[in-house]
Design a protein around this motif. Structure first.
Motif, short mmCIF file in Angstrom:
data_model
loop_
_atom_site.label_atom_id
_atom_site.label_comp_id
_atom_site.label_asym_id
_atom_site.label_seq_id
_atom_site.Cartn_x
_atom_site.Cartn_y
_atom_site.Cartn_z
N GLN A 169 0.84 -1.19 0.00
CA GLN A 169 0.00 0.00 0.00
C GLN A 169 0.88 1.25 0.00
OE1 GLN A 169 -3.24 0.96 -0.27
NE2 GLN A 169 -2.47 3.05 -0.09
N GLU A 170 0.72 2.09 -1.03
CA GLU A 170 1.49 3.33 -1.13
C GLU A 170 0.75 4.46 -0.42
OE1 GLU A 170 3.92 2.90 -5.33
OE2 GLU A 170 1.99 3.93 -5.34
N ASP A 171 1.41 5.10 0.51
CA ASP A 171 0.86 6.26 1.21
C ASP A 171 1.64 7.51 0.84
OD1 ASP A 171 -0.76 4.44 2.47
OD2 ASP A 171 -0.03 4.87 4.50
N LEU A 172 0.95 8.64 0.85
CA LEU A 172 1.64 9.92 0.76
C LEU A 172 1.86 10.43 2.17
CD1 LEU A 172 2.69 12.27 -1.04
CD2 LEU A 172 0.46 13.36 -0.65
N VAL A 173 3.10 10.75 2.49
CA VAL A 173 3.43 11.32 3.79
C VAL A 173 3.80 12.78 3.61
CG1 VAL A 173 4.86 11.13 5.85
CG2 VAL A 173 4.30 9.07 4.54
N ILE A 174 3.18 13.65 4.40
CA ILE A 174 3.52 15.07 4.42
C ILE A 174 4.17 15.34 5.77
CG2 ILE A 174 2.70 17.44 4.16
CD1 ILE A 174 0.24 16.31 2.72
N TYR A 175 5.43 15.80 5.73
CA TYR A 175 6.19 15.99 6.96
C TYR A 175 6.04 17.42 7.49
CZ TYR A 175 8.33 11.50 5.85
OH TYR A 175 8.54 10.16 5.56
N GLU A 192 7.16 4.90 13.31
CA GLU A 192 8.41 5.40 12.75
C GLU A 192 8.17 6.69 11.96
OE1 GLU A 192 11.17 1.45 12.05
OE2 GLU A 192 9.48 1.79 10.68
N LEU A 193 7.06 6.76 11.26
CA LEU A 193 6.73 7.97 10.52
C LEU A 193 6.50 9.14 11.46
CD1 LEU A 193 4.32 6.53 7.79
CD2 LEU A 193 6.68 7.30 7.47
N ILE A 194 5.78 8.88 12.55
CA ILE A 194 5.57 9.92 13.56
C ILE A 194 6.92 10.41 14.09
CG2 ILE A 194 4.80 10.31 15.94
CD1 ILE A 194 2.50 10.59 14.09
N GLY A 195 7.83 9.47 14.35
CA GLY A 195 9.15 9.81 14.85
C GLY A 195 9.96 10.62 13.87
N SER A 196 9.62 10.49 12.57
CA SER A 196 10.34 11.23 11.52
C SER A 196 9.68 12.57 11.21
CB SER A 196 10.40 10.39 10.24
OG SER A 196 11.12 9.19 10.46
#
Length: 315
Positions: A169-175, A192-196
């Motif tokens: 599943q491909e997600d778009l992440v906006i940092y 891990e995404l939250i940590g990044s």
């Protein structure tokens, strides 16, 4: 013999009741898991969603610019307040009407998301325009309709609501710095995404453009979607410079786009990364207080109610 018949009928009745409950629970029964302000323990809750150079169809109307009470300068096709600048252009391409909003921000904090009724949960829906008005949005498009699926990371405005992922599943992440990246849920956890520094994850897809190159094939589609559809996409051009796109479709006036045609358009707009959001009847763009496209998802060809939006506005 009569006893066996009664047992069989009782089992059939139980099965029918259970099936009816599952259908009601999936599509109709509202379940609230959070109020949009803090994370919850629920992690397994999505509802049913469904080439050439672009040529502008209309000119910008700069002569009618009017400052609003808050100091913003607003025209039919633009908005500017010092922190947010949006220019809307209508294009005609592939027998389809396309609305593209070029967005420039002084800070990524103005790129946000909102949940229907301000609440995270299942079968909680609201029109894109209603959510946009409640959020005080300048510009908004429908999101990923997270409520129609059981899986897919849900991070909104820095809060983790669902961490159940799926490989492939491909997600778009906006940092938090405003950058965008497409990730595979099977390769990185939501924590891990939250940590990044992830502020938003949008779990629909697929990715349309990565590193400036088209990343879908000409025949690629979402599920059983038709080749030509209303579409919604978001992309990044440069630092704090974004592109929001919605195309009309499923009508005599506007055929709709394939994913590949949408990717071509996003690339032609200069997108380095671009991502496909929920489309079809969900595709809606709101700008300067009104819906600018022609949604086809509700009764009487009005807006389909969805579970979330991506918007530009004050925090």
């Amino acid at each position: 013999m009569i006893r066996k018949h009664r047992i069989l009928m009782a089992n059939i009745l139980i099965l029918l009741v259970f099936t009816a409950y599952v259908i009601m629970d999936t599509f109709f029964i509202t379940r609230v898991y959070g109020d949009g302000t803090e994370a919850t323990e629920e992690t397994s809750v999505r509802e049913q969603p469904d080439n050439g150079d672009a040529i502008p169809d209309r000119e910008q109307n700069d002569d009618s610019s009017v400052p609003d009470p808050a100091g913003a300068v607003i025209t039919e096709d633009s908005y500017s307040d010092g922190n947010i600048s949006v220019t809307l252009t209508e294009y005609r391409q592939n027998d389809t009407t396309i609305y593209a909003a070029d967005v420039r921000l002084s800070s990524p904090e103005y790129l946000r998301t909102a949940l229907a009724e301000g609440t995270y949960g299942r079968n909680i829906t609201q029109a894109t325009s209603e959510m946009a008005e409640n959020a005080g949005a300048v510009l908004a498009v429908n999101g990923d309709y997270y409520g129609a699926q059981q899986k897919g990371y849900v991070i909104r405005n820095g809060v983790l609501y669902r961490d159940t992922g799926e490989s492939g599943q491909e997600d778009l992440v906006i940092y938090s710095d405003g950058s965008m990246e497409v990730i595979d849920e099977g390769e990185v956890s939501a924590q891990e995404l939250i940590g990044s520094g992830a502020q938003q994850t949008l779990s629909f897809g697929p990715a349309l453009v990565e590193d400036g190159d088209i990343s879908v094939t000409e025949g690629e589609e979402v599920g059983r979607a038709k080749a030509s559809n209303p579409r919604t996409a978001i992309g990044i051009i440069d630092e704090n410079h974004y592109i929001f796109v919605v195309s009309d479709g499923r009508s005599d006036e506007s055929e709709g786009l394939s994913l590949y045609e949408l990717a071509q358009f996003m690339q032609s707009m200069g997108a380095e990364t671009a991502y496909n959001l929920d489309g079809g009847g969900s595709s809606t763009m709101y700008f300067n207080g009104s819906v600018v496209n022609n949604p086809t998802g509700g009764r009487g060809e009005s807006e389909r109610k969805v579970s979330d939006i991506v918007y530009i506005g004050e925090k």
